[in-house]
Design a protein around this motif. Structure first.
Motif, PDB file in Angstrom:
ATOM      1  N   ASP A 114       0.811  -1.220   0.000  1.00 34.12           N
ATOM      2  CA  ASP A 114       0.000   0.000   0.000  1.00 34.12           C
ATOM      3  C   ASP A 114       0.845   1.271   0.000  1.00 34.12           C
ATOM      4  O   ASP A 114       0.506   2.247  -0.668  1.00 34.12           O
ATOM      5  CB  ASP A 114      -0.947   0.013   1.198  1.00 34.12           C
ATOM      6  N   MET A 115       1.932   1.280   0.757  1.00 37.10           N
ATOM      7  CA  MET A 115       2.789   2.471   0.792  1.00 37.10           C
ATOM      8  C   MET A 115       3.420   2.726  -0.577  1.00 37.10           C
ATOM      9  O   MET A 115       3.544   3.873  -1.007  1.00 37.10           O
ATOM     10  CB  MET A 115       3.877   2.332   1.862  1.00 37.10           C
ATOM     11  N   SER A 119       2.872   6.079  -2.856  1.00 39.65           N
ATOM     12  CA  SER A 119       4.033   6.840  -3.347  1.00 39.65           C
ATOM     13  C   SER A 119       3.989   6.994  -4.857  1.00 39.65           C
ATOM     14  O   SER A 119       4.235   8.088  -5.382  1.00 39.65           O
ATOM     15  CB  SER A 119       5.338   6.150  -2.927  1.00 39.65           C
ATOM     16  N   LEU A 136      -3.225   4.919   6.710  1.00 43.46           N
ATOM     17  CA  LEU A 136      -2.228   5.359   5.747  1.00 43.46           C
ATOM     18  C   LEU A 136      -2.203   6.877   5.700  1.00 43.46           C
ATOM     19  O   LEU A 136      -3.240   7.522   5.799  1.00 43.46           O
ATOM     20  CB  LEU A 136      -2.551   4.817   4.345  1.00 43.46           C
ATOM     21  N   ASP A 137      -1.026   7.419   5.522  1.00 42.02           N
ATOM     22  CA  ASP A 137      -0.873   8.866   5.379  1.00 42.02           C
ATOM     23  C   ASP A 137      -1.266   9.239   3.954  1.00 42.02           C
ATOM     24  O   ASP A 137      -0.546   8.920   3.004  1.00 42.02           O
ATOM     25  CB  ASP A 137       0.565   9.273   5.674  1.00 42.02           C
TER      26      ASP A 137
END
Length: 187
Positions: A114-115, A119, A136-137
């Motif tokens: 996911d990260m 990105s 998540l950010d």
């Protein structure tokens, strides 16, 4: 302590790998995304555990940010950032959403988590469909609502058809199925 020869492992993997390991007999149960009922997976059985509503994620400079409505047809020329190229899991949902409109989603960059997806979207490599309720950010991307379709992540429990599960695996399977018995649990 009742089953000293029992090994319980919980690993975070993508649907393609989970299903392959189930088919190869490397595990007894798999919690995975959606998969088609084709000959390739005929040896597997599964039950729906829950549904995660998804949202469309785009970069801050993407054209969808300024649109009042985003429709499935607007996705036709977009490139999707995905965990991996497959027709399984969240990708299957995207295929099921786009196909009735006469096109298949274009899967581009593979991010493997996911990260990585976030990105790649933030860098403008494409758009993505991710579960809404995640820690998540999202500050580098923008959530966009798809007006005429529901994006989701269906989560299944899968096992080999006819397999005699070890007692601990059978108890875990029964526990999960009973824990989400109401028509499908939505996170």
């Amino acid at each position: 302590r009742q089953n000293l020869d029992c090994r319980f492992a919980l690993e975070y993997k993508y649907t393609t790998r989970i299903l392959r390991e189930l088919l190869d007999g490397k595990c007894d149960l798999g919690i995975c995304g959606d998969f088609p009922e084709t000959a390739e997976f005929a040896a597997l059985d599964h039950t729906l555990l829950w549904i995660n509503p998804n949202t469309l994620i785009v970069g801050k400079n993407h054209r969808f940010v300024s649109m009042d409505k985003v429709r499935v047809e607007d996705l036709r020329d977009e490139t999707f950032v995905v965990w991996n190229h497959s027709n399984l899991g969240t990708n299957k949902n995207l295929i099921d959403v786009c196909k009735p409109h006469g096109f298949l989603p274009n899967f581009g960059t593979e991010a493997f988590n996911d990260m990585g997806v976030l990105s790649a979207v933030a860098m403008g490599e494409g758009i993505a469909s991710l579960p809404i309720k995640q820690d998540l950010d999202l500050s580098a991307v923008v959530r966009v609502t798809l007006e005429d379709a529901d994006l989701c992540q269906k989560v299944f429990l899968a096992w080999r058809k006819g397999a005699i599960l070890p007692p601990a695996a059978k108890r875990f399977k029964d526990f999960l199925i009973n824990a989400v018995k109401e028509p499908p649990f939505v996170c």
